[in-house]
Design an enzyme around this catalytic site. Structure first.
Site, PDB file in Angstrom:
ATOM      1  N   HIS A 202       0.808  -1.215   0.000  1.00 42.37           N
ATOM      2  CA  HIS A 202       0.000   0.000   0.000  1.00 42.37           C
ATOM      3  C   HIS A 202       0.848   1.275   0.000  1.00 42.37           C
ATOM      4  O   HIS A 202       0.486   2.267  -0.610  1.00 42.37           O
ATOM      5  CB  HIS A 202      -0.957   0.011   1.198  1.00 42.37           C
ATOM      6  CG  HIS A 202      -0.255  -0.070   2.509  1.00 42.37           C
ATOM      7  ND1 HIS A 202       0.137  -1.275   3.056  1.00 42.37           N
ATOM      8  CD2 HIS A 202       0.155   0.897   3.365  1.00 42.37           C
ATOM      9  CE1 HIS A 202       0.745  -1.052   4.206  1.00 42.37           C
ATOM     10  NE2 HIS A 202       0.767   0.258   4.414  1.00 42.37           N
TER      11      HIS A 202
ATOM     12  N   ASN B 271      12.715  -2.620   2.299  1.00 46.59           N
ATOM     13  CA  ASN B 271      13.430  -3.737   2.912  1.00 46.59           C
ATOM     14  C   ASN B 271      12.649  -5.051   2.858  1.00 46.59           C
ATOM     15  O   ASN B 271      13.167  -6.058   2.393  1.00 46.59           O
ATOM     16  CB  ASN B 271      13.776  -3.405   4.375  1.00 46.59           C
ATOM     17  CG  ASN B 271      14.910  -2.431   4.480  1.00 46.59           C
ATOM     18  OD1 ASN B 271      15.964  -2.628   3.888  1.00 46.59           O
ATOM     19  ND2 ASN B 271      14.708  -1.363   5.235  1.00 46.59           N
ATOM     20  N   GLY B 272      11.426  -5.043   3.345  1.00 44.81           N
ATOM     21  CA  GLY B 272      10.639  -6.274   3.352  1.00 44.81           C
ATOM     22  C   GLY B 272      10.377  -6.796   1.953  1.00 44.81           C
ATOM     23  O   GLY B 272      10.393  -8.005   1.712  1.00 44.81           O
ATOM     24  N   GLU B 273      10.158  -5.879   1.029  1.00 42.09           N
ATOM     25  CA  GLU B 273       9.881  -6.269  -0.350  1.00 42.09           C
ATOM     26  C   GLU B 273      11.104  -6.926  -0.982  1.00 42.09           C
ATOM     27  O   GLU B 273      10.984  -7.912  -1.710  1.00 42.09           O
ATOM     28  CB  GLU B 273       9.427  -5.039  -1.143  1.00 42.09           C
ATOM     29  CG  GLU B 273       8.092  -4.481  -0.679  1.00 42.09           C
ATOM     30  CD  GLU B 273       8.142  -3.744   0.670  1.00 42.09           C
ATOM     31  OE1 GLU B 273       7.080  -3.635   1.304  1.00 42.09           O
ATOM     32  OE2 GLU B 273       9.221  -3.291   1.095  1.00 42.09           O
TER      33      GLU B 273
ATOM     34  N   HIS C 132      27.767  -5.277 -10.777  1.00 39.17           N
ATOM     35  CA  HIS C 132      28.517  -6.190  -9.913  1.00 39.17           C
ATOM     36  C   HIS C 132      27.726  -7.423  -9.511  1.00 39.17           C
ATOM     37  O   HIS C 132      28.310  -8.471  -9.253  1.00 39.17           O
ATOM     38  CB  HIS C 132      28.977  -5.472  -8.647  1.00 39.17           C
ATOM     39  CG  HIS C 132      30.087  -4.501  -8.897  1.00 39.17           C
ATOM     40  ND1 HIS C 132      30.863  -4.009  -7.883  1.00 39.17           N
ATOM     41  CD2 HIS C 132      30.546  -3.934 -10.032  1.00 39.17           C
ATOM     42  CE1 HIS C 132      31.770  -3.170  -8.385  1.00 39.17           C
ATOM     43  NE2 HIS C 132      31.579  -3.115  -9.694  1.00 39.17           N
ATOM     44  N   ASN C 133      26.402  -7.294  -9.419  1.00 40.12           N
ATOM     45  CA  ASN C 133      25.599  -8.388  -8.885  1.00 40.12           C
ATOM     46  C   ASN C 133      24.617  -8.984  -9.877  1.00 40.12           C
ATOM     47  O   ASN C 133      23.920  -9.930  -9.551  1.00 40.12           O
ATOM     48  CB  ASN C 133      24.826  -7.912  -7.646  1.00 40.12           C
ATOM     49  CG  ASN C 133      25.732  -7.224  -6.656  1.00 40.12           C
ATOM     50  OD1 ASN C 133      25.654  -6.011  -6.489  1.00 40.12           O
ATOM     51  ND2 ASN C 133      26.621  -7.966  -6.032  1.00 40.12           N
TER      52      ASN C 133
ATOM     53  N   ARG D 231       8.551   5.582   0.677  1.00 40.25           N
ATOM     54  CA  ARG D 231       8.512   6.660   1.672  1.00 40.25           C
ATOM     55  C   ARG D 231       9.873   7.332   1.832  1.00 40.25           C
ATOM     56  O   ARG D 231      10.011   8.259   2.601  1.00 40.25           O
ATOM     57  CB  ARG D 231       8.037   6.111   3.009  1.00 40.25           C
ATOM     58  CG  ARG D 231       6.587   5.678   2.975  1.00 40.25           C
ATOM     59  CD  ARG D 231       6.096   5.212   4.328  1.00 40.25           C
ATOM     60  NE  ARG D 231       4.689   4.855   4.257  1.00 40.25           N
ATOM     61  CZ  ARG D 231       4.136   3.870   4.934  1.00 40.25           C
ATOM     62  NH1 ARG D 231       4.875   3.137   5.759  1.00 40.25           N
ATOM     63  NH2 ARG D 231       2.853   3.614   4.810  1.00 40.25           N
TER      64      ARG D 231
ATOM     65  N   ARG E 194      35.095 -12.175 -12.012  1.00 42.03           N
ATOM     66  CA  ARG E 194      34.962 -12.194 -10.545  1.00 42.03           C
ATOM     67  C   ARG E 194      33.507 -12.068 -10.120  1.00 42.03           C
ATOM     68  O   ARG E 194      33.074 -12.703  -9.152  1.00 42.03           O
ATOM     69  CB  ARG E 194      35.808 -11.105  -9.903  1.00 42.03           C
ATOM     70  CG  ARG E 194      35.309  -9.726 -10.216  1.00 42.03           C
ATOM     71  CD  ARG E 194      36.174  -8.640  -9.663  1.00 42.03           C
ATOM     72  NE  ARG E 194      35.543  -7.378 -10.048  1.00 42.03           N
ATOM     73  CZ  ARG E 194      35.902  -6.223  -9.633  1.00 42.03           C
ATOM     74  NH1 ARG E 194      36.908  -6.098  -8.813  1.00 42.03           N
ATOM     75  NH2 ARG E 194      35.272  -5.146 -10.027  1.00 42.03           N
TER      76      ARG E 194
END
Length: 163
Positions: free
Chosen positions: A9, A74-76, A103-104, A114, A138
């Site tokens: 939301h 973060n949670g997502e 790199h990833n 937010r 690498r």
């Protein structure tokens, strides 16, 4: 290219604006929800579905990336990373967006709705989409180690501690 999008939301308005921006760029957008605002919604199913869409497309040879939003992101990010083959990165500026790819070889990014203005988030996402993975040995090796651990619990044949 196909872009899988999900939010909670807190990121719904961001998601709607982003999706229009991506369509205007000529990208195919798959919206994994939610469809309407619900302050009590649960983001994991939306974000996991977006990540599954990316993983499935990659498996099928379809060029795809994912973008997930939440209040902090973060949670997502954590939800998306539960899907095998997903490398979701929390992005908060241009550098993290670019390095996530370079790199990833991140295939999903997470952004805190937010934490940023919509224009900034769109800039991060455009940079993420437009940055190719150069395939340096690498980085390929390290990404391979993460995938190996995800599948087998080992890295280069060595047992790695598991919870």
């Amino acid at each position: 290219m196909r872009i899988h999008v999900a939010t909670d939301h807190a990121g719904l308005e961001f998601s709607q604006q982003l999706q229009q921006h991506l369509r205007d760029r000529g990208l195919e957008v798959i919206d994994h929800g939610p469809e309407e605002y619900d302050a009590l919604d649960d983001y994991p199913s939306f974000c996991i579905n977006a990540a599954v869409g990316v993983a499935r497309d990659e498996r099928d040879g379809v060029e795809a990336l994912g973008v997930v939003f939440g209040g902090s992101g973060n949670g997502e990010q954590m939800a998306a990373n539960k899907v095998e083959g997903i490398r979701a990165a929390l992005v908060w500026n241009e550098s993290t967006a670019q390095l996530a790819r370079e790199h990833n070889n991140a295939n999903v990014i997470s952004i805190g709705a937010r934490q940023h203005e919509v224009a900034d988030a769109i800039r991060f996402i455009d940079l993420f989409i437009d940055t190719p993975f150069p395939g340096d040995e690498r980085h390929v090796r390290r990404i391979g180690q993460l995938g190996e651990y995800e599948r087998t619990g080992t890295i280069a044949g060595k047992q790695v501690d598991r919870p």
